[in-house]
Design a protein around this motif. Structure first.
Motif: not given
Ligand code: OVV
Length: 402
Positions: A147-166, A199-208
């Protein structure tokens, strides 16, 4: 596997499967025997070398010229076998190519930008720990360690998503892919068709978002230091190595304290020990048990000729338990200050995200130490068989508020 016939020479040959699932769950005895057998041991089943003593682990990791990463850091040799995904441009590459991508990523995750995350991490940690104290009894692995890394780390990278368990699923693919073609690897890679495109989608500039580590990596591309494709691959590296590692670190920290209440008392009495306590967790319950290197020439370790193009399993966890280096290595002692442990590697490939990992654990352990009186095991914990990571599947506990 090619080139796996035994080289000439006099050395210990061991008929064991280090990827037996029971050994993967509890590798301490395997590593103890590996260290006893000699400084370098031939693992007949797979045709690779294994090292487990601190001195040799450290020197192999310190010598990227003779022990390269560009042929993969797992069992498979990229020179003779096709990697399961396009290789990482920071992990699976040697200097000089490595230097540019490493510098770009290190700059994107500068000390200043990492430390600016502290207030938000503190807020997330405090809210989460308060909620878990209300619950009382829970499974550490999903409810805290994930729960903790799944909240703070994707936010820090700039992922704006719900299904973080992926992200957890992808991390498991990346780390388990480093092992042989066993059931653990096959089960993990079975998720590829679903998770890899995501994952590949998440890495695109427009998705960050424009204020995270991801955007900082793309700014290096704007400055001409990377291509846009390279920027995407470096974001992929963050998503590969940034979640399951810290999830494992948190689970292993909680296990260590649940089983050593005297050490929990020490941390409670002085929460400012959180930082050094995590270093001892890294040593004592290292999240990564091993990575590989490949010899680039005929190299010798302690009089044994390894040969060129040979894979070496480097036991990071084993080095951290080596009695040749540590006093009472099997004692969990948060006052020890285990400088020089190998859990985050060393040398040019030493963990580039280590400041973030350390900050996450410091903040979380501090919030726990201020609020939690006791951490009691609530039934048996279950280790997960991992081809690179050694972490928990389940850790049921009961927390009592201070
Ligand atoms: C498993 C792992 C560790 C470190 C880096 C990466 C992967 C990467 O994808 O770059």
């Amino acid at each position: 596997m090619k080139n796996s016939s035994r080289p000439d020479g006099d050395y210990p040959v061991w008929d064991i499967d280090p990827y037996d699932e029971d050994i993967l769950r509890e590798p301490r005895d395997y590593f103890a025997t590996l260290r006893e057998l000699g400084p370098v041991v031939w693992i007949e089943k797979y045709g690779f070398w294994a090292i487990g003593r601190y001195e040799q682990v450290r020197s192999v990791f310190g010598d990227w010229k003779r022990f390269c990463s560009s042929r993969g850091v797992g069992v498979s040799d990229f020179k003779t076998e096709k990697p399961w995904r396009p290789p990482s441009i920071i992990l699976e590459v040697d200097p000089p190519d490595h230097s540019r991508t490493r510098n770009a990523l290190a700059r994107a995750m500068s000390p200043k930008s990492v430390l600016s995350l502290r207030p938000i991490m503190e807020q997330v940690a405090e809210t989460l720990v308060d909620r878990l104290l209300d619950t009382g009894s829970f499974d550490v692995v999903p409810d805290l360690a994930e729960a903790f890394p799944l909240k703070v780390f994707p936010d820090a990278v700039g992922l704006d998503v719900n299904n973080r368990h992926n992200l957890i699923t992808y991390g498991a693919m990346v780390f388990n892919a480093l092992g042989p073609d066993n059931r653990v690897r096959q089960k993990a890679l079975a998720n590829a068709t679903e998770v890899v495109p995501w994952i590949i989608e998440r890495c695109k500039r427009e998705n960050l978002t424009d204020n995270g580590f991801g955007a900082a990596i793309y700014r290096a591309a704007d400055e001409g230091k990377l291509t846009n494709d390279e920027a995407a691959l470096l974001v992929r590296s963050l998503l590969s190595a940034g979640i399951d590692t810290t999830v494992t670190g948190i689970g292993n920290a909680m296990l260590s304290f649940a089983h050593h209440p005297d050490q929990w008392e020490l941390l409670k009495a002085d929460p400012s020990l959180a930082k050094q306590a995590f270093e001892e967790v890294l040593r004592y319950e290292s999240p990564i048990h091993s990575f590989f290197r490949t010899t680039t020439e005929d190299v010798e370790i302690e009089g044994v000729d390894l040969g060129e193009g040979r894979k070496i399993s480097v036991g990071l966890h084993s080095a951290n338990l080596d009695p040749r280096h540590w006093v009472d290595p099997d004692t969990f002692d948060i006052l020890r200050k285990p400088t020089g442990h190998m859990a985050l590697g060393v040398g040019v490939h030493g963990c580039v995200g280590q400041m973030i990992a350390r900050l996450e654990l410091e903040v979380l352990l501090t919030a726990l130490a201020r609020r939690v009186k006791t951490i009691e095991p609530d039934g048996d914990h279950v280790w997960r068989a991992g081809n690179s990571l050694r972490g928990l599947d389940h850790l049921p506990v009961t927390l009592r508020a201070a």
